[in-house]
Write an enzyme that holds these catalytic residues in place. Structure first.
Site, PDB file in Angstrom:
ATOM      1  CE  LYS A   1       1.836  -0.387  -2.196  1.00  0.00           C
ATOM      2  NZ  LYS A   1       0.806   0.318  -1.700  1.00  0.00           N
TER       3      LYS A   1
ATOM      4  N   GLY B   1       5.094   4.223   1.113  1.00  0.00           N
ATOM      5  CA  GLY B   1       3.879   3.860   0.367  1.00  0.00           C
ATOM      6  C   GLY B   1       4.145   2.896  -0.768  1.00  0.00           C
TER       7      GLY B   1
ATOM      8  CG  ASP C   1       0.230  -3.300   0.963  1.00  0.00           C
ATOM      9  OD1 ASP C   1      -0.981  -3.393   0.647  1.00  0.00           O
ATOM     10  OD2 ASP C   1       0.825  -2.212   1.098  1.00  0.00           O
TER      11      ASP C   1
HETATM   12  O1  C5P Z   1      -1.603  -4.786   7.936  1.00  0.00           O
HETATM   13  P1  C5P Z   1      -0.540  -3.759   8.161  1.00  0.00           P
HETATM   14  O2  C5P Z   1       0.241  -3.989   9.410  1.00  0.00           O
HETATM   15  O3  C5P Z   1       0.340  -3.561   6.971  1.00  0.00           O
HETATM   16  O4  C5P Z   1      -1.303  -2.372   8.342  1.00  0.00           O
HETATM   17  C1  C5P Z   1      -0.690  -1.254   8.913  1.00  0.00           C
HETATM   18  C2  C5P Z   1      -1.757  -0.319   9.433  1.00  0.00           C
HETATM   19  O5  C5P Z   1      -2.494   0.235   8.354  1.00  0.00           O
HETATM   20  C3  C5P Z   1      -2.801  -0.979  10.312  1.00  0.00           C
HETATM   21  O6  C5P Z   1      -2.404  -0.994  11.648  1.00  0.00           O
HETATM   22  C4  C5P Z   1      -4.014  -0.081  10.094  1.00  0.00           C
HETATM   23  O7  C5P Z   1      -3.913   1.083  10.895  1.00  0.00           O
HETATM   24  C5  C5P Z   1      -3.864   0.359   8.658  1.00  0.00           C
HETATM   25  N1  C5P Z   1      -4.660  -0.434   7.686  1.00  0.00           N
HETATM   26  C6  C5P Z   1      -6.039  -0.347   7.698  1.00  0.00           C
HETATM   27  N2  C5P Z   1      -6.761  -1.057   6.779  1.00  0.00           N
HETATM   28  C7  C5P Z   1      -6.141  -1.835   5.864  1.00  0.00           C
HETATM   29  C8  C5P Z   1      -4.730  -1.928   5.837  1.00  0.00           C
HETATM   30  C9  C5P Z   1      -4.015  -1.221   6.767  1.00  0.00           C
HETATM   31  O8  C5P Z   1      -6.630   0.368   8.509  1.00  0.00           O
HETATM   32  N3  C5P Z   1      -6.875  -2.495   4.968  1.00  0.00           N
END
Ligand code: C5P
Length: 282
Positions: free
Chosen positions: A8, A96, A134
């Protein structure tokens, strides 16, 4: 079962604020592209095992593909059958582009099909929520607005088909670190998300491309910010309609109407950046 897992890109990324649960409220327009990983799922062994062609990626439940399989059977209320997942990685890691999340989403879609579609796509996206922010978007794919933690999704009119030159400079970025950095900063420049949505609705590719922006571009450490800015500059010089960074970076990309121009941009960028790809929107 063999499955394709597209990367993405963020056409926009805005951070609205920090939430009580430690995550951030986001507003982002997402787009899938033809660059992607290939997964093969086979029954066998004990529990869920993942193997990839990148030796440093986890093979157990820390791999999002395995986490997704475990979460799927847990939600379904059935014991986890032996499952071997092989992943041919093409999406750069820590870039990313939701490389891990899209593999997880591909596993969810494949298992849902294997088990006779017990979940609707919306339910499956919700199963993915616990695996990563994501993952719900990656379950649905295409062009979509993602809000909240990333799980509130609104499908959008598809981005008019175009060529994408994608370039990841050779340093990784830690997503939690970038989110921590943005908490201590004032965001001065934000994407015109409403304007971009109107351009999408009108099928106006140049209008979309020139409104692309990502607040994390100004959050990277200075030397990295300069590298990303140089890539964006090259993309624009080569005729991109617009260029921005994806996710928390460091991948930058440009949208092109003409394939030759996108090819030229890739040729130039690949001289200094091994991870340079020509793709199309999906
Ligand atoms: O949800 P995921 O494990 O992919 O997110 C990785 C990190 O990105 C989280 O630990 C957080 O620090 C940050 N994050 C966030 N807010 C979001 C998505 C991700 O702070 N909406």
């Amino acid at each position: 079962m063999e499955r394709f897992a597209p990367a993405k890109l963020n056409l926009t990324l805005d951070v609205l604020g920090k939430r009580p649960d430690g995550y951030h409220d986001l507003k982002m327009v997402m787009q899938s592209i033809t660059l992607g990983d290939t997964l093969t799922l086979e029954p066998g062994g004990e529990g869920v095992r993942v193997q990839t062609d990148l030796h440093f990626l986890p093979t157990g439940p820390k791999n999002l593909a395995a986490a997704a399989a475990l979460r799927f059977y847990e939600t379904l209320g059935r014991p986890v059958p032996g499952l071997e997942i092989s992943i041919r990685k093409r999406i750069p890691v820590c870039a990313g582009m939701a490389g891990g999340s899209t593999d997880a989403a591909a596993v969810l879609r494949a298992l849902n099909e294997k088990e006779g579609n017990p979940f609707s796509m919306e339910e499956l996206a919700r199963v993915g929520e616990g695996v990563g922010s994501d993952v719900p978007y990656c379950v649905l794919g295409g062009t979509a607005l993602a809000e909240g933690r990333g799980e509130m999704l609104t499908p959008l009119p598809p981005l008019p088909r175009c060529w994408v030159a994608v370039c990841k400079p050779d340093f990784p970025v830690s997503t939690p670190e970038l989110f921590a950095r943005i908490d201590g900063m004032r965001v001065r420049c934000r994407p015109d998300t409403a304007g971009l949505l109107a351009a999408l609705a009108a099928g106006d590719l140049p209008g979309v491309a020139r409104r692309m922006y990502n607040v994390f571009e100004k959050v990277l450490p200075e030397r990295q910010e300069v590298r990303v800015a140089e890539i964006k500059h090259t993309l624009i010089q080569c005729g991109a309609l617009g260029a921005t960074m994806s996710g928390t970076g460091p991948t930058a990309f440009g949208l092109f109407q003409r394939k030759e121009l996108a090819e030229e941009a890739c040729a130039l960028l690949s001289e200094q950046n091994r991870d340079t790809f020509l793709a199309e929107t999906v």
